[in-house]
Design an enzyme around this catalytic site. Sequence first.
Site, PDB file in Angstrom:
ATOM      1  CG  HIS A 261       4.090  -1.552   2.354  1.00  0.00           C
ATOM      2  ND1 HIS A 261       2.841  -2.067   2.116  1.00  0.00           N
ATOM      3  CD2 HIS A 261       4.419  -1.955   3.600  1.00  0.00           C
ATOM      4  CE1 HIS A 261       2.440  -2.770   3.164  1.00  0.00           C
ATOM      5  NE2 HIS A 261       3.379  -2.711   4.080  1.00  0.00           N
TER       6      HIS A 261
ATOM      7  CB  CYS B 214       2.479  -7.051  19.737  1.00  0.00           C
ATOM      8  SG  CYS B 214       1.705  -6.472  18.198  1.00  0.00           S
TER       9      CYS B 214
ATOM     10  CE  LYS C  45      -2.315  -6.300   7.875  1.00  0.00           C
ATOM     11  NZ  LYS C  45      -1.564  -7.339   8.519  1.00  0.00           N
TER      12      LYS C  45
ATOM     13  CG  HIS D 125       0.528  -3.357  15.086  1.00  0.00           C
ATOM     14  ND1 HIS D 125       1.795  -3.599  15.563  1.00  0.00           N
ATOM     15  CD2 HIS D 125       0.639  -3.250  13.750  1.00  0.00           C
ATOM     16  CE1 HIS D 125       2.632  -3.665  14.541  1.00  0.00           C
ATOM     17  NE2 HIS D 125       1.957  -3.452  13.438  1.00  0.00           N
TER      18      HIS D 125
ATOM     19  CB  CYS E  60       0.388  -3.751  20.385  1.00  0.00           C
ATOM     20  SG  CYS E  60       1.552  -2.985  19.273  1.00  0.00           S
TER      21      CYS E  60
ATOM     22  CE  LYS F  27      -0.926   2.823  13.060  1.00  0.00           C
ATOM     23  NZ  LYS F  27      -0.814   2.385  14.439  1.00  0.00           N
TER      24      LYS F  27
ATOM     25  CB  CYS G  89       5.427  -5.541  17.132  1.00  0.00           C
ATOM     26  SG  CYS G  89       4.442  -4.084  17.320  1.00  0.00           S
TER      27      CYS G  89
ATOM     28  CG  HIS H  73      -0.393  -0.140   2.524  1.00  0.00           C
ATOM     29  ND1 HIS H  73       0.554   0.734   2.997  1.00  0.00           N
ATOM     30  CD2 HIS H  73      -0.600  -1.046   3.520  1.00  0.00           C
ATOM     31  CE1 HIS H  73       0.885   0.391   4.224  1.00  0.00           C
ATOM     32  NE2 HIS H  73       0.216  -0.703   4.570  1.00  0.00           N
TER      33      HIS H  73
HETATM   34  O1  ME8 Z   1       7.925  -4.104   9.793  1.00  0.00           O
HETATM   35  N1  ME8 Z   1       3.374   5.234   6.651  1.00  0.00           N
HETATM   36  O2  ME8 Z   1       7.388  -5.001   7.740  1.00  0.00           O
HETATM   37  P1  ME8 Z   1       6.021  -4.256   7.369  1.00  0.00           P
HETATM   38  C1  ME8 Z   1       4.678   5.165   6.339  1.00  0.00           C
HETATM   39  N2  ME8 Z   1       9.012  -6.982   8.117  1.00  0.00           N
HETATM   40  N3  ME8 Z   1       5.339   4.010   6.146  1.00  0.00           N
HETATM   41  C2  ME8 Z   1       4.660   2.877   6.288  1.00  0.00           C
HETATM   42  C3  ME8 Z   1       3.280   2.861   6.622  1.00  0.00           C
HETATM   43  C4  ME8 Z   1       2.643   4.118   6.794  1.00  0.00           C
HETATM   44  N4  ME8 Z   1       1.358   4.216   7.103  1.00  0.00           N
HETATM   45  N5  ME8 Z   1       2.882   1.583   6.688  1.00  0.00           N
HETATM   46  C5  ME8 Z   1       3.973   0.813   6.417  1.00  0.00           C
HETATM   47  C6  ME8 Z   1       8.091  -4.905   8.896  1.00  0.00           C
HETATM   48  N6  ME8 Z   1       5.044   1.598   6.167  1.00  0.00           N
HETATM   49  C7  ME8 Z   1       9.246  -5.875   8.970  1.00  0.00           C
HETATM   50  C8  ME8 Z   1      10.505  -5.140   8.590  1.00  0.00           C
HETATM   51  S1  ME8 Z   1      13.124  -5.035   8.141  1.00  0.00           S
HETATM   52  C9  ME8 Z   1      14.434  -5.960   8.530  1.00  0.00           C
HETATM   53  C10 ME8 Z   1      11.750  -5.959   8.658  1.00  0.00           C
HETATM   54  C11 ME8 Z   1       6.405   1.150   5.816  1.00  0.00           C
HETATM   55  O3  ME8 Z   1       5.503  -4.965   6.179  1.00  0.00           O
HETATM   56  C12 ME8 Z   1       7.437   1.660   6.812  1.00  0.00           C
HETATM   57  O4  ME8 Z   1       8.694   1.641   6.198  1.00  0.00           O
HETATM   58  O5  ME8 Z   1       5.160  -4.126   8.555  1.00  0.00           O
HETATM   59  C13 ME8 Z   1       7.415   0.598   7.865  1.00  0.00           C
HETATM   60  O6  ME8 Z   1       8.581   0.605   8.655  1.00  0.00           O
HETATM   61  C14 ME8 Z   1       7.316  -0.640   6.999  1.00  0.00           C
HETATM   62  O7  ME8 Z   1       6.442  -0.254   5.921  1.00  0.00           O
HETATM   63  C15 ME8 Z   1       6.757  -1.813   7.766  1.00  0.00           C
HETATM   64  O8  ME8 Z   1       6.527  -2.848   6.882  1.00  0.00           O
END
Ligand code: ME8
Length: 704
Positions: A22, A139, A325, A164, A161, A322, A142, A19
């Site tokens: 990401h 959590c 999902k 989340h 959490c 925010k 997380c 989304h």
């Molecule tokens: O945390 N605003 O993966 P994830 C800005 N797998 N950035 C956002 C966002 C938002 N609303 N939502 C998601 C993980 N992101 C782990 C990471 S790394 C070794 C492991 C972005 O799929 C932002 O960069 O939950 C956030 O840190 C990341 O997606 C979390 O992606």
Amino acid sequence: MTRPFYVTTPIYYVNDVPHLGHAYTTIVADALARFHHMCGDDARFLTGTDEHGQKIVEAADRRGLTPQALCDEVAPRFRQTWLDLGMRFDEAVAHHGFARDFIRTTEPRHKAVVQALWSRILDRNPDDLFLASYEGWYCVDCETYYPESQLAKDPAGAWICPTHERPVAWVTKETSYFFRLSAYGERLLEHIERHPHFIQPEQYRNEVVSFIRGGLKDLSVSRTSFRWGIPVPEDPRHPGEAARHVMYVWFDALTNYLSALGDPFASPAPAVERYWSSAVHVIGKDILRFHAVYWPAFLLAAGLPLPRTILCHGWWSIGGRKISKSIPATRVSPLALAADLAGSSSVPATGIDAVRYFLLRETPLGNDGDLIYEGLIERYNADLANDLGNLINRSLTMIVRFGGGAAGARDAALAATGPHASLARVAVEAARDARMALDGFAPSRALEAVWRLVREANAYIAATEPWTLAKDPARKGELDHVLHTLAAALWWTRLLVAPVLPATAAALDGWLGAGVAERDARWPSEDGFGLDLPALRPTAATPLFPRIDDKRAAALLASWLPPELVGAGGPPVPAGGASPAAAPVAEAAAAAAPLLPTITYDDFAKLDLRVGVVVSARAVPKAKKLLELAVDLGEERPRTIVAGIAEHFAPDALVGRRVLVVANLAPRPLRGLTSEGMVLAAGDDAILALATVDAAAPPGTRVK
Ligand code: ME8
């Protein structure tokens, strides 16, 4: 020898589809890689997917898939999204001029390095990895334990959490390997102190420092309750024990940044030696602690150098909500949004540029950002359709019409005077300021600087009036110089926007007839304005960023249903269940929560459910989630009910509504009030709809 610049994104969990959140991180990293490549650095870009752990096991279970099948389905969707956003992987060097990699944590190249890292830590200091048992709140979203001091409570009293806002689960005593994080606090603080660029921007550095100063606890780094992870290597101290454990998903995931470069313990390890110490990890603030505390501690324990910078950005929300999902209207697909913005553009990929521009320009990196659709359209019209689009159209039209297919000719004497000199000065400042801003990870400031050039070039057209010069053969030399200067301004614009607006840069290349491949375009050298033009064969432009007029704006806004209309009295959901929030909403990975154990009718009959009417509602001071409701249940006086729905409903919108109330719930003290019941609502962490009755049953009517 060129300088290395290695930029990474988080690897994304495959329990979600890509989304806008990401996309933001990935676009920031992409723009930085493109910029450094243009500056002549040896850039390298890495993204990928995080595929192990309990969260993925649960997501796969809900879909009736094996974890591997879920990963194999979702990982390509991330890869394809980045491809659709203009980031090639396989033919990256030929196309972009620098390497791009996509790593999956289920790949053998990754697993081997994670195990090598574990073994190296153990070899260096067996005390750093030890067996112990632990119990606590976990959590799954997380993938982390929380002490109660860091948790919040929901109105029903359950621990939730802080990131989340979902209930955490109690994990009963489990033996696992622990990493002796508590031994690394001083060394981490020292590194942060000595390397002011290690955590950026500043506010996040301070946050990490106070977290470390608060005392670090040892970290559980293996699990025995499921098998979907990288096996812990044999431990000679406890024969047979390691076979029961898989590694904690964060130990595994963080290592991707190294494993993508090869085995750091091999000799030679060319890519590691070349790139590792230039690494910049772009992340969202939700995962700061993992990157700025755990990851460097693992590396210190293994005797490896630390990455150069953890670059942390804020959170994007949509219309104040925010991205989550469980609120489909917030899960905007970057591609669908781009397609909507592109509309009838002659270059559909500029819709993607519009999204990239908005995200990087709107909010300084590090701050939270809110996507307000009206603001998006306003910025699109002002900056892209008006400033940039007009400059490109008008300049090329005049160069073609008055220059007869040539880009004019420079007149050195004229160049030093009046509007010609001031445009050159602004161009040089724009190139310098934008370079400094991007070097300092401030893309929004860089774009501001570039737009000063774009606006000045528009002002130059107004000041020099090429159409007037064209009528007077005696002023042919002046006209030629103006056309040349416009071509120079377009060429620099093409170069300076390229890291953020690659499709626009490519379109400009085509129209200018510059014949410069993307991989060969270089950031302009500051003394070159007007002198560095490649041979051009200009042609007229077609509309690039067509203006969004009021009619189209209204249609777009109607299709981009603002999240505040979802649930709380918004338009009805059409039959068939499709959400009215059509494009650009990503399909929800609708995952029904598992059913609770069966109860008997007698259990159910203990609940006293009543129809209530909300008499008044107001915010609870200093509790952003809570509303204090007065609800008429047909009793002597309305009940006070404290409900955790403030983020979803404005108080005024609730007055007069019929709700369903659990009327025999024991009263609970909450924020100085006593809550005398509970209002029922459908939804998960984010409540989408209040439960109600479909006829005007009087207050107090029993619901059975
Ligand atoms: O945390 N605003 O993966 P994830 C800005 N797998 N950035 C956002 C966002 C938002 N609303 N939502 C998601 C993980 N992101 C782990 C990471 S790394 C070794 C492991 C972005 O799929 C932002 O960069 O939950 C956030 O840190 C990341 O997606 C979390 O992606």
